[in-house]
Write a protein that holds these residues in place. Sequence first.
Motif, PDB file in Angstrom:
ATOM      1  N   GLY A 155      11.975   3.775   4.026  1.00  0.00           N
ATOM      2  CA  GLY A 155      10.664   4.229   3.583  1.00  0.00           C
ATOM      3  C   GLY A 155       9.747   3.087   3.208  1.00  0.00           C
ATOM      4  O   GLY A 155       8.570   3.295   2.905  1.00  0.00           O
ATOM      5  N   GLU A 156      10.280   1.861   3.220  1.00  0.00           N
ATOM      6  CA  GLU A 156       9.466   0.698   2.863  1.00  0.00           C
ATOM      7  C   GLU A 156       9.849  -0.483   3.744  1.00  0.00           C
ATOM      8  O   GLU A 156      11.029  -0.714   4.017  1.00  0.00           O
ATOM      9  CB  GLU A 156       9.667   0.323   1.395  1.00  0.00           C
ATOM     10  CG  GLU A 156       8.820  -0.865   0.948  1.00  0.00           C
ATOM     11  CD  GLU A 156       9.035  -1.233  -0.515  1.00  0.00           C
ATOM     12  OE1 GLU A 156       8.366  -2.173  -0.986  1.00  0.00           O
ATOM     13  OE2 GLU A 156       9.882  -0.594  -1.172  1.00  0.00           O
ATOM     14  N   ILE A 157       8.839  -1.198   4.201  1.00  0.00           N
ATOM     15  CA  ILE A 157       9.034  -2.421   4.975  1.00  0.00           C
ATOM     16  C   ILE A 157       8.465  -3.580   4.166  1.00  0.00           C
ATOM     17  O   ILE A 157       7.289  -3.570   3.796  1.00  0.00           O
ATOM     18  CB  ILE A 157       8.326  -2.366   6.344  1.00  0.00           C
ATOM     19  CG1 ILE A 157       8.755  -1.132   7.134  1.00  0.00           C
ATOM     20  CG2 ILE A 157       8.589  -3.650   7.127  1.00  0.00           C
ATOM     21  CD1 ILE A 157      10.198  -1.117   7.549  1.00  0.00           C
ATOM     22  N   GLU A 158       9.302  -4.549   3.870  1.00  0.00           N
ATOM     23  CA  GLU A 158       8.844  -5.739   3.165  1.00  0.00           C
ATOM     24  C   GLU A 158       8.734  -6.882   4.175  1.00  0.00           C
ATOM     25  O   GLU A 158       9.689  -7.165   4.902  1.00  0.00           O
ATOM     26  CB  GLU A 158       9.826  -6.106   2.054  1.00  0.00           C
ATOM     27  CG  GLU A 158       9.239  -7.033   1.014  1.00  0.00           C
ATOM     28  CD  GLU A 158      10.108  -7.103  -0.234  1.00  0.00           C
ATOM     29  OE1 GLU A 158       9.686  -6.571  -1.274  1.00  0.00           O
ATOM     30  OE2 GLU A 158      11.206  -7.676  -0.152  1.00  0.00           O
ATOM     31  N   VAL A 159       7.569  -7.503   4.237  1.00  0.00           N
ATOM     32  CA  VAL A 159       7.323  -8.608   5.162  1.00  0.00           C
ATOM     33  C   VAL A 159       7.418  -9.895   4.361  1.00  0.00           C
ATOM     34  O   VAL A 159       6.578 -10.164   3.496  1.00  0.00           O
ATOM     35  CB  VAL A 159       5.949  -8.475   5.840  1.00  0.00           C
ATOM     36  CG1 VAL A 159       5.755  -9.582   6.873  1.00  0.00           C
ATOM     37  CG2 VAL A 159       5.804  -7.105   6.495  1.00  0.00           C
TER      38      VAL A 159
END
Length: 386
Positions: free
Chosen positions: A57-61
Motif C-alpha cells: 500500500g506504500e512505495i518508498e523511493v
Amino acid sequence: MTTVASAGVRFHSGSQAIPAAAVHTTPLGYDRDDIPVGTPLPVPASAALVDRLSGCGEIEVAFEGKLGDTLLALSTVRALLDWLRLRSIPVAVRPVGPYAALMARSGLVTRTPATALSGRRAVIGDRAGVEARASESVVGLVCDPGAPPCWSSDGCAHPDLPSRNYLALERRLGIRLPGTAPFAPLFPTVPSELVEEVHAMGWLNGLTIAAIAATSWPERKDYTAQRYIELAELIAERWQSQARLLLIGGGTDSSGIRITTEIPRRHVQILRLDGVPADHLASLFPRCQLVVGNDTGLTHLAAMARGRDGAGPPVVGLYARHSHSKWRTGLPHHHAVATDLSDRMHQGDLCPVRDAIAPNTDIHMNAFPPAALAQVCLDLLNGVSA
C-alpha cells in the motif's frame, strides 16, 4: 544525426534513433508495438515479485547515492507506478533521502489514497537506500546502473539508462506497460528565490550559457573553467552578441551557496555558482539558451528540467571514456559530443571501468577543442543539428 566535430570526436543528436543492428543489444523478447497496453507479455513474469508488490500500500523511493545515477533510474519508479495503475492498486508514494524535494517535482509522487490496500511497504532505490530500509519493507527493488542491458525491440536499440530501466522492470512484471520513449521523467520549473535574484542581477537576459563545472571525477571529467570560458568567447564572437556564462560548480568546503562574479572577458560576462542545490538549478537551467557539461548528474538534470511551457535549452554532454548513449536521458534535446573510445563503448555496450578496458591513449577532456565544440553549439542554437 551523427557528424564529425573534430578529429576523433563526433556529435550525436539526441533525436537520433539507433538501429538494433548497429550496436550490441539483448533482444527484449517481444515487439512492443505489436502488444496492446495491459496485455501479458510472451515472457514469464517474476511471480514472487508480482505477488509481493500486489500486496503493498506504500512505495518508498529511497536514493542515497549520486545524483546522476538517481535521475537515470527514476524511469524504474515510473514503470512500477504504471503497473500499479494498470492493476488499479491504490498506493502512496513517498520520496525520502537527499533528493526527496527534487523527486516531488517529477510527477511520480502521489497523494496518500483514501483507502490504502495494506500497510505493507515496497522500497525502490539504489542499493544503499534499499538496504537501509530492508527491515521495514516486504520487497525491495534495487536500481543498479550496471544491470540492465541495451535492449532491442521493433528493430530499434534502447541504449539510454531510462529506457533500459523501464523495459527491464516491464519484463519482470510480465505486462505491456503504457510508457513510450523517452522514458525519463521531467522536472517542471517551480518558483525559486535564488533564480529570481540571479535574474534581477541581469544574468538571465540575452545569450545565457550554463556550463557544468561540477564533477565527481575531476581527474577524468573536468573540462575546466578556462575551456568553458574560451568556448563561450567563441560562441559569443560568432553569434555577434555578448554572452553570459554561468559556471555551475559543486559544493564548497563550507557546504553553502557561493555566488561570485569574475573579471569579464571581451565578449563574455562570468558568474560562478557553487553549492547551489539541485532543486534550484532545475528552475535555473530552463532560463538558459544552452547548457554544456561533462557526463555528470547536473548535466542530466539540465536535460530533464523544463520551463512552464515545457520548453528548455539544448543540452550537450561531453563523453571522453564512457558510452555516450547509455549515460544520457534519451530526451531528444540531450545531445552528446563523444570520442572514438566513447563510441566503442556505445557500440559494444561496454564500460571502461566495469570491463577493465584500458584506452590506447590516456583520453581526457582535452579531446574536445573549444573551437570545434563552439561550432556544434552554434549549430544547435541555430536549429541546424537538433
